[in-house]
Design a protein around this motif. Structure first.
Motif, PDB file in Angstrom:
ATOM      1  N   THR A 130      -0.059   4.168  -8.970  1.00 44.35           N
ATOM      2  CA  THR A 130       1.396   4.881  -8.798  1.00 44.35           C
ATOM      3  C   THR A 130       2.115   4.046  -8.067  1.00 44.35           C
ATOM      4  O   THR A 130       3.382   3.856  -7.883  1.00 44.35           O
ATOM      5  CB  THR A 130       1.197   6.478  -8.539  1.00 44.35           C
ATOM      6  N   ILE A 131       1.391   3.874  -6.732  1.00 48.97           N
ATOM      7  CA  ILE A 131       2.154   2.798  -5.822  1.00 48.97           C
ATOM      8  C   ILE A 131       2.633   1.618  -6.305  1.00 48.97           C
ATOM      9  O   ILE A 131       3.784   0.947  -6.016  1.00 48.97           O
ATOM     10  CB  ILE A 131       1.012   2.818  -4.551  1.00 48.97           C
ATOM     11  N   ASN A 172      -6.109   5.821  -9.156  1.00 56.69           N
ATOM     12  CA  ASN A 172      -4.765   6.586  -9.534  1.00 56.69           C
ATOM     13  C   ASN A 172      -3.459   6.583  -8.757  1.00 56.69           C
ATOM     14  O   ASN A 172      -2.570   6.205  -9.070  1.00 56.69           O
ATOM     15  CB  ASN A 172      -4.978   7.768 -10.387  1.00 56.69           C
ATOM     16  N   ASP A 173      -3.921   6.659  -7.338  1.00 58.82           N
ATOM     17  CA  ASP A 173      -2.637   6.761  -6.348  1.00 58.82           C
ATOM     18  C   ASP A 173      -2.377   5.419  -6.046  1.00 58.82           C
ATOM     19  O   ASP A 173      -1.154   5.262  -6.244  1.00 58.82           O
ATOM     20  CB  ASP A 173      -3.376   7.150  -5.164  1.00 58.82           C
ATOM     21  N   PHE A 174      -3.132   4.554  -6.230  1.00 57.79           N
ATOM     22  CA  PHE A 174      -2.815   2.967  -6.231  1.00 57.79           C
ATOM     23  C   PHE A 174      -1.761   2.436  -7.321  1.00 57.79           C
ATOM     24  O   PHE A 174      -1.110   1.683  -7.155  1.00 57.79           O
ATOM     25  CB  PHE A 174      -3.815   1.711  -5.723  1.00 57.79           C
ATOM     26  N   HIS A 192      -9.553   8.769  -8.203  1.00 56.46           N
ATOM     27  CA  HIS A 192      -8.498   9.342  -7.622  1.00 56.46           C
ATOM     28  C   HIS A 192      -7.732   8.376  -6.762  1.00 56.46           C
ATOM     29  O   HIS A 192      -6.415   8.204  -7.044  1.00 56.46           O
ATOM     30  CB  HIS A 192      -8.679  10.774  -6.711  1.00 56.46           C
ATOM     31  N   GLN A 193      -8.335   7.736  -6.021  1.00 55.94           N
ATOM     32  CA  GLN A 193      -7.780   6.651  -5.160  1.00 55.94           C
ATOM     33  C   GLN A 193      -7.211   5.366  -5.968  1.00 55.94           C
ATOM     34  O   GLN A 193      -6.134   5.085  -5.958  1.00 55.94           O
ATOM     35  CB  GLN A 193      -8.789   6.235  -4.280  1.00 55.94           C
ATOM     36  N   ASP A 219       0.828  -1.217  -0.046  1.00 60.11           N
ATOM     37  CA  ASP A 219      -0.007   0.030  -0.072  1.00 60.11           C
ATOM     38  C   ASP A 219       0.707   1.226  -0.121  1.00 60.11           C
ATOM     39  O   ASP A 219       0.152   2.443   0.101  1.00 60.11           O
ATOM     40  CB  ASP A 219      -0.850  -0.036   1.168  1.00 60.11           C
TER      41      ASP A 219
END
Length: 152
Positions: free
Chosen positions: A65-66, A61-63, A58-59, A10
């Motif tokens: 990237t992670i 996209n964040d994941f 948005h979440q 995460d």
């Protein structure tokens, strides 16, 4: 010992420790690796946080990237991970992917909580222990870079 390891990631400090410890085990055993992130979409949680479609996007996209960061780290360690992004309840998602990939070990980070937080919230690790058909590692060990990166 292990032919397939599922690394749950995460991007947190605890997640990075799990990634490193799981990667080291994969290096030592020659195991295949699946890197997994689960975007939690449990309806109660989404409502409590006021989540809407834009927030979920948005979440996601964040994941993504992670996960790319994790994939790059594992590749630098000489591994070739399969990367998966799932949506829904983390425990159900992890258990499903573990079964689908034939994982013999699931590695997750251990998030320390105080008494009240632990009392008020669910324990993902305890639920995973009950749901998985394979071993579970709550990673907390710090692995030095010299152990992870192949000498070139």
């Amino acid at each position: 010992m292990y032919a397939r390891i599922l690394l749950c990631y995460d991007g947190s400090r605890e997640g990075r420790l799990a990634l490193r410890e799981g990667a080291r085990l994969a290096q030592l055993t020659g195991a295949g690796v699946t890197l997994l992130a689960v975007v939690e979409t449990v309806s109660g949680n989404a409502l409590a946080q006021g989540a809407d479609v834009g927030a979920l996007s948005h979440q996601q996209n964040d994941f993504e990237t992670i996960l790319e960061e994790g994939r790059q780290r594992l590749t630098a360690m000489g591994l070739s991970p399969e990367v998966r992004l799932e949506f829904g309840d983390p425990v159900a998602g992890i258990a499903r992917v573990a079964a689908e990939t034939g994982a013999e070990l699931v590695v997750v980070g251990h998030h320390r909580h105080g008494f009240w937080t632990r009392w008020l919230s669910r324990s993902v690790a305890a639920e995973l222990g009950d749901k998985l058909g394979c071993s579970l590692l709550l990673a907390q060990k710090t692995i030095d870079d010299s152990q992870l990166f192949p000498k070139g």
